[in-house]
Design an enzyme around this catalytic site. Structure first.
Site, short mmCIF file in Angstrom:
data_model
loop_
_atom_site.label_atom_id
_atom_site.label_comp_id
_atom_site.label_asym_id
_atom_site.label_seq_id
_atom_site.Cartn_x
_atom_site.Cartn_y
_atom_site.Cartn_z
N LYS A 72 31.60 -27.01 37.82
CA LYS A 72 32.27 -27.84 36.81
C LYS A 72 31.42 -29.04 36.48
O LYS A 72 30.57 -29.49 37.26
CB LYS A 72 33.66 -28.28 37.28
CG LYS A 72 33.68 -29.13 38.56
CD LYS A 72 33.44 -30.61 38.36
CE LYS A 72 33.47 -31.39 39.67
NZ LYS A 72 32.94 -32.77 39.54
N ASP A 98 39.46 -31.10 43.71
CA ASP A 98 38.80 -30.27 42.69
C ASP A 98 39.11 -28.79 42.83
O ASP A 98 38.76 -28.00 41.95
CB ASP A 98 37.28 -30.46 42.75
CG ASP A 98 36.82 -31.83 42.27
OD1 ASP A 98 37.63 -32.54 41.66
OD2 ASP A 98 35.65 -32.17 42.52
#
EC number: 2.7.1.148
Length: 301
Positions: free
Chosen positions: A10, A137
């Site tokens: 990401k 996350d």
């Protein structure tokens, strides 16, 4: 039988950070975009829980039960009463300790792989709940695409993305500890009131429209000053990418990987060449986003 799951890296196109909470975390407005750099996690029956890893920087990955992938498997064991007899192999291509959620991706991948291997039948909601317990996350690694993460980043709202965004990532020599970067953030803000984090409407609209130029104008990372304070050499890398034609540059998450948004694939490759020629980083990666979240790639026998 074995199950292989692919999980993406990401980039934080916006990371707005609030002040430290009583629990030590920070409230965030964290706009995630999954990009096409992937780890693959393969779960195979074994006599006991074992973790192995291959690929770039594999020597930096812990292989004990503290590994996030191992912790994910154990969390599923705890809920469903299965034996933790699995070999988890991580084929690593996401930079290690680079602010791109590689460890979180491995946790999500292991969770999906073990659920499929053991037939535990966990619901999407249960898997997301386990992900949130494992790390801020990890839920996004399961979901992929683009999303706004609030709370400490684990409460996700999916976001629409209307096109493809082209990225170059420059890998630094050395790493940065996420807790250390947050501590430095707190030090830099000491004596001042930290604004409440809010997602940028202009940034969310740029994603929805697929407008790279508009997105470049609103990229932001509140952790960047702290990362640069701890790793000043990143300033040179950011400048090299911008001078090389990037639309915008920022530190990815807590760093030390730096991210460069490019106009198109050809421009991304030019930026990558400029970064390599600058000798301000050890390697570059060219890719695009959004990318899908944790995906079962193969069942083997």
């Amino acid at each position: 039988m074995s199950v292989t799951v692919r999980v993406p890296a990401k980039v934080n196109v916006q990371l707005a950070v609030g002040g430290a909470r009583a629990d030590g975390f920070h409230d965030l407005a964290n706009v995630f975009l999954a990009v096409g750099l992937y780890d693959e996690v393969t779960a195979t029956p074994a006599d006991e829980l074992r973790v192995t890893c291959s690929g770039p920087d594999a020597h930096q990955v812990p292989l004990d039960r503290g590994n996030l992938a191992a912790r994910a498997a154990l969390a599923l064991v705890e809920r469903h009463g299965v034996a933790p007899d699995v070999h988890l192999h991580i084929a690593k291509d996401i930079p290690v300790a680079g602010g791109m959620a590689g460890g979180s991706a491995d946790a999500a991948g292991a969770l999906v792989a073990c659920d499929a291997l053991w037939g535990t039948g966990a619901s999407r909601g249960e898997l997301l709940g386990i992900c949130a317990e494992l790390g801020s996350d990890v839920p996004f690694s399961l979901v992929g695409g683009a999303a706004l993460g609030t709370g400490r980043g684990e409460v996700l709202t999916p976001l629409e993305v209307g096109g493809t965004f082209h990225w170059v990532f420059a890998l630094a020599d050395g790493g940065l500890s996420t807790p250390a970067v947050y501590r430095e953030f707190d030090r830099l803000w000491e004596g001042h009131e930290v604004p409440a984090p809010e997602a940028s409407p202009d940034l969310i609209e740029a994603l929805r429209a697929g407008d790279g130029v508009a997105l470049a104008g609103v990229l932001s990372n509140d952790l960047q000053p702290a990362a640069l304070s701890l790793f000043p050499a990143l300033e040179r890398t950011l400048a090299a990418g911008t001078d090389g034609g990037a639309l915008a540059a920022l530190v990815s998450g807590s760093g030390p990987t730096t991210a460069f948004l490019a106009k198109d694939e050809e421009s991304a490759r030019s930026v990558a060449d400029a970064l390599l020629a600058s000798r301000t980083c050890r390697a570059v990666r060219v890719t695009s986003g959004p990318a899908p979240g944790a995906t079962v790639r193969a069942h083997g026998t």
